[in-house]
Structure formats: C-alpha cells, structure tokens
Design an enzyme around this catalytic site. Sequence first.
Site, mmCIF file in Angstrom:
data_model
loop_
_atom_site.group_PDB
_atom_site.id
_atom_site.type_symbol
_atom_site.label_atom_id
_atom_site.label_comp_id
_atom_site.label_asym_id
_atom_site.label_seq_id
_atom_site.Cartn_x
_atom_site.Cartn_y
_atom_site.Cartn_z
ATOM 1 N N GLY A 91 0.855 -1.106 -0.054
ATOM 2 C CA GLY A 91 0.324 0.236 -0.300
ATOM 3 C C GLY A 91 0.679 1.075 -0.711
ATOM 4 N N GLY A 93 1.702 4.955 1.633
ATOM 5 C CA GLY A 93 0.792 6.323 2.938
ATOM 6 C C GLY A 93 1.223 7.562 3.300
ATOM 7 N N GLY A 94 0.955 8.502 3.712
ATOM 8 C CA GLY A 94 0.818 9.801 3.535
ATOM 9 C C GLY A 94 3.371 9.918 4.111
ATOM 10 N N GLY A 96 4.661 7.218 2.251
ATOM 11 C CA GLY A 96 5.911 6.348 1.512
ATOM 12 C C GLY A 96 5.109 5.383 1.264
ATOM 13 N N ASP A 212 -5.091 9.466 14.549
ATOM 14 C CA ASP A 212 -5.294 9.275 14.020
ATOM 15 C C ASP A 212 -6.132 8.467 13.506
ATOM 16 O OD1 ASP A 212 -5.640 10.254 10.207
ATOM 17 O OD2 ASP A 212 -3.672 9.393 9.791
#
Length: 582
Positions: A91, A93-94, A96, A212
């Site tokens: 996947g 994400g923010g 990397g 988060d």
Amino acid sequence: MPSRPISSPSPASPPPSSRHDKTPPLTAAAAGGCFSLFITLSVCFCKLTRKRPPPPPAGATASSSPPPPREFSYSTLRRATASFSPTNRLGQGGFGAVFRGTLSSGENVAVKVMDSGSLQGEAEFQNELFFAGKLLDSSPHVVPVIGFSHDKKRRRLLLVYELMDNGNLQDALLHRKCPELMEWSKRFLVAVNVAEGIEHLHGLERPVIHGDVKPSNVLLDKDFNAKIADFGLARVKPEHVEMITLDGGGGGGGGPEEELESVITTATGYEDFNFGPVVGSSPEMRAAPLESPETVVSVSPEKGKESERRDWWWKQESNVERGKVKEYVMQWIGSEVKKERPSSVDWMTTASSSESSKKKSSKRLEWWLSLEEESENKKKKKRRMVREWWKDEYRREVSKKKKKKKTLESEFCSDDGRRSNSKGSSIDWWLDGLRARGNSHDSVSVSGEMAKSCGISSTPSMRGTVCYAAPEYCNVDNNNVSEKCDVYSYGVLLLVLVSGRRPLEMTGSASEIQRANLMSWARKLARKEKLVDLVDQKLQNLDQEQAVLCIKVALQCLQRLPVSRPSMKEVIGMLKGEVSVP
Ligand SMILES: Nc1ncnc2c1ncn2[C@@H]1O[C@H](COP(=O)(O)OP(=O)(O)OP(=O)(O)O)[C@@H](O)[C@H]1O
C-alpha cells in the site's frame, strides 16, 4: 707418547644427535605464532562483520523493559523485499510505500519506505520510532514498529513492522469486502479490538493520543483480529489540556462566516504547514523530537500564543523547506478542489480539465498562500475574497450540472434537518463535507473508488484525517488535544463498521443524497428512532440489538464537545453491555 687431548665439543658444531633434538620446539613456536595470528584475525573479522546494536534512546536505563527497535541494514531489507519489488507492494501512505518482506529468519514483515523529500516522512519516522520503544509488545491490539533502517546514499528511511496478513480494515471492509467481515460477530470483534487498542494507549502512565484513528490505520491479522497501527501522528498527552466546555469554544462553533473561514483554513492545511516544515536531515535535527517530546508538547496557558500553536515536531524552520511546503500545499489544495465537488464524476472532471480554470486556480492559490506575509487586516480582506472565489467556483460548477442533479441537490437535507435551497446553500453541501473533514479516500467516493493503490495518502493534513478528525483537533489554536480526539475518530470508525459505508459517500441517486454524510444520517435516524436502517444490509447473522447499541455508542463518541464524549473505557463498557448507554 702424549695422549691427544680430548677436544671438547664445539658449541658451534653440535653433534648430529643434539641438533635433531632442538627442531620440534622451533616448529611448535612457529605453529603457535600462526595460530595466535589466526585467532587475532578471526576476532578482528568477527568484530568487523558484527552489526552494532542501535544506541540506547536518550534517557533509557539499562533496566528499561521494552527492548529498543532493531536496526536493520538497508541491504537486509532490500533482500527481504526482493529489491522493493512492485509485486510486494502492500500500500501507500503519506509516509511512502509499504512492502511485504521475508527476513532470512523466515519472519514476515512489512517495510515502510519514506519517500525522499516526503514532508510528513521524517517527522513521522521519528515519531513512530519514539513510540516503538514505548509500545513494543505492550498490547495485542497495537502494531508497533519492530525495527528501522536508513540508507544515507539513497536518502531513505525505513520502518519495519510485523506483517498483518489481511491488510487494513478500510481495504478489507470497503474494497475487498472480505466475507469474514460480512459476519456480524467478526465486525463486532473488530470494533471491540480497536476500542481496546485505543484504551490501552489512553491508559498508559503518560497517555498516548493516537491522533489518526481511521480504518486504514487498523490492520487485520490472519484471523481478522484488529490492531491499531501508524503512530506517525501520535503524541504523549499534554500536561495541561484546555477542555472545551462551551459551544463554539473551538469545537467548530461560531457563526457561519467563522465556520466558513475556519473550514477554508483547515481545508488548505495552510495553517498547519505555516508552523514550520518537517525537520531537516541533519542528525542533530533528527534527534530533537526523539529526545523528549513530552516536555515540548505541553500547552500550558502561560506559554505564548505562537508556541501554543506549535506541535512539538514542528520546531525547525527553513526557507527552502517552506518553498517545498508551499508547493505541496498548492498541489494539495488543487486536488482537494477537484475531489470535494459534491456531484458525480462527469461534471467534476469537466470542470477540472479546463486548462484556463487550472491556471486561474493556481494563481489564486499562490495568492492565498502569500497571506502569511500580510498584515492581519489584509489577511481578513483576502480571506473574504477567497471565500467569494470558492463560492463563485462552486456556482459555476452548479450551473454546468444537469437539471436532474440540481433537483437532487435541492433535496439534500442539512445536518439539522433543514432543507437547503439549491442556490444559497449549495455551497453548504460540500462545505458540510469539509467541516466533517471529508476529503480523504477514506471518506470520498464522490469521484468513485480511490483505493490505496492509487498512491494517495489519506492523511493530507498533519492533524489527522478529514472526516475522522475531531472538530477541536483541526482547530488552528490546537491546544485542546486530548484522548477525546481519538474517541471522536473511533465514533466515525464505528459507524463505518456497522454501516459498511464511508463517512462521506455519494452514488447519485435521490435516496442516497440523504445518506451521503454518515454522521448526519445517523443523527437523523436517531431522531426518528430508526437506527437499524443504518446497519449494513449485507451482514450475516446480525445481532440487531448489538448493532444498534454500536450506533448509539458511536453517536456518544461523536458529540461535538469533548467533555460530552465518553472515555474509551466507558465505550468498551457500553459495547460489552457492562455500562448503560446514556
Ligand atoms: N504491518 C503491516 N502489515 C500489512 N500491511 C500494512 C502494514 N503496514 C501498512 N500496511 C499497508 O500499507 C498501507 C499504507 O500504510 P501507511 O501506514 O503508510 O499509510 P496509511 O496509514 O494508510 O496512510 P497515512 O500514512 O496517510 O495515514 C496500509 O493502508 C496497509 O494496507
């Protein structure tokens, strides 16, 4: 006849027998020398090849209980992931990309690779490592970092986690629609697991606020047991937290003007980035937040306004980085403008494809970003103009829409049940989404599915994820961060779990419009005492009573005022039927 004196044997010429006797000690000495040389070389070789353990974190004592995260060599992780092969990509994400890997020991891991130049990357890397030591093996419902690596040459930072076979909840529930999660008992278990994970963090000696909580940060093991992951935005609870007790005190209240203004501010994420960019790459800078975030995070009222605003990791300032930040923010706002349109894909793409409008947007965004150099009055004036611009933009889009869609839009009911008219309040439709922080792929299906594989992070802001972030968490004067922020996010996650829908979801049909905003819809159903309508129709072996209980608990968690929300302990009690729902 004199007898010949017997000459004494000369030492220089020993008898043959004597010479023969002295040879073995010489050979032994030579052999001994060789042996000791061999030993010395072996020891040196071992010393050279042995990996050094990572230095103990600052303040760590010899007896500190959890072992520090392991340091891996870059080549080990490269081998484990087959050179970060795209086929191993789990996947994005923010931070990397994340890759599946297998270590030589056979251990399966997930390796997160920070993109070079990632704004979030370095701060999150440090944050994750900081919490890794604290959280390792602390709870079965938390996925901590087990190791790290850095490659100076390629300017890469890597984090290593235990591999969670069933990926993230967002993907498993909403994209892959795993059959296991169509069983009510499994979903309920996930809800309880997540609650327990958060409660564990809140129950630590110095409570940890995850910051988060959302389905893509909940990972599922091979048996679909859920664990909380991603501590990039986590923080140790500030010592002094100003609890909001009055409506409008920072919980997103105030008149429509203020709301609109705060929405724009938060939507751009500009204020967040204005505090200073992500730290540079020098070791001293990197070391700073690791030392003792607790001491910096405190938001005591004595401190100046400016310092109150700063999150502990936003300590470094540099003009070069600022430039990068602006670029990033501009790109981001641009994409948000495209993403946030309330209607279907077609008019959204028509609008965004126009070259001239793109240029215009870019100019306006530049202008918007230049606000930081302006005086307060000018800022206000410009903000007003920006507001007008957003409204204009929206009206232009609306005029392009087909008649049918206009009708649908006018049928949309606002949160408090008032019917909106098509013109004056049309902006409210999508501002409502923004208010609910609805622009991530976690929440947006307006433009169709935006899966992880698209390479889009769901955390565009450093203050959590839109739709999941509590109103006070997104406030510019962010001195109200408490565990209740996580409770709010958990409430959204619980609704998503029970309904099998994203927090903001639009498919286009008239009936769907009323259900677009999951939170508003739940509140509406609560008023009508029809909460069961929100439950996912595809669920098997549903325990209706339990599902409705979950929605009620979620609504408690979604209270606007943090003080009105229950603690995670109370949430678990309510879910397990040990505490009654207020
Ligand atoms: N330990 C793991 N095991 C299996 N998959 C993982 C693991 N960690 C991350 N992933 C996968 O990689 C994806 C990206 O993870 P990452 O934590 O970087 O991003 P995110 O939390 O989804 O987004 P953001 O960083 O923007 O909050 C996850 O959504 C998940 O699918």
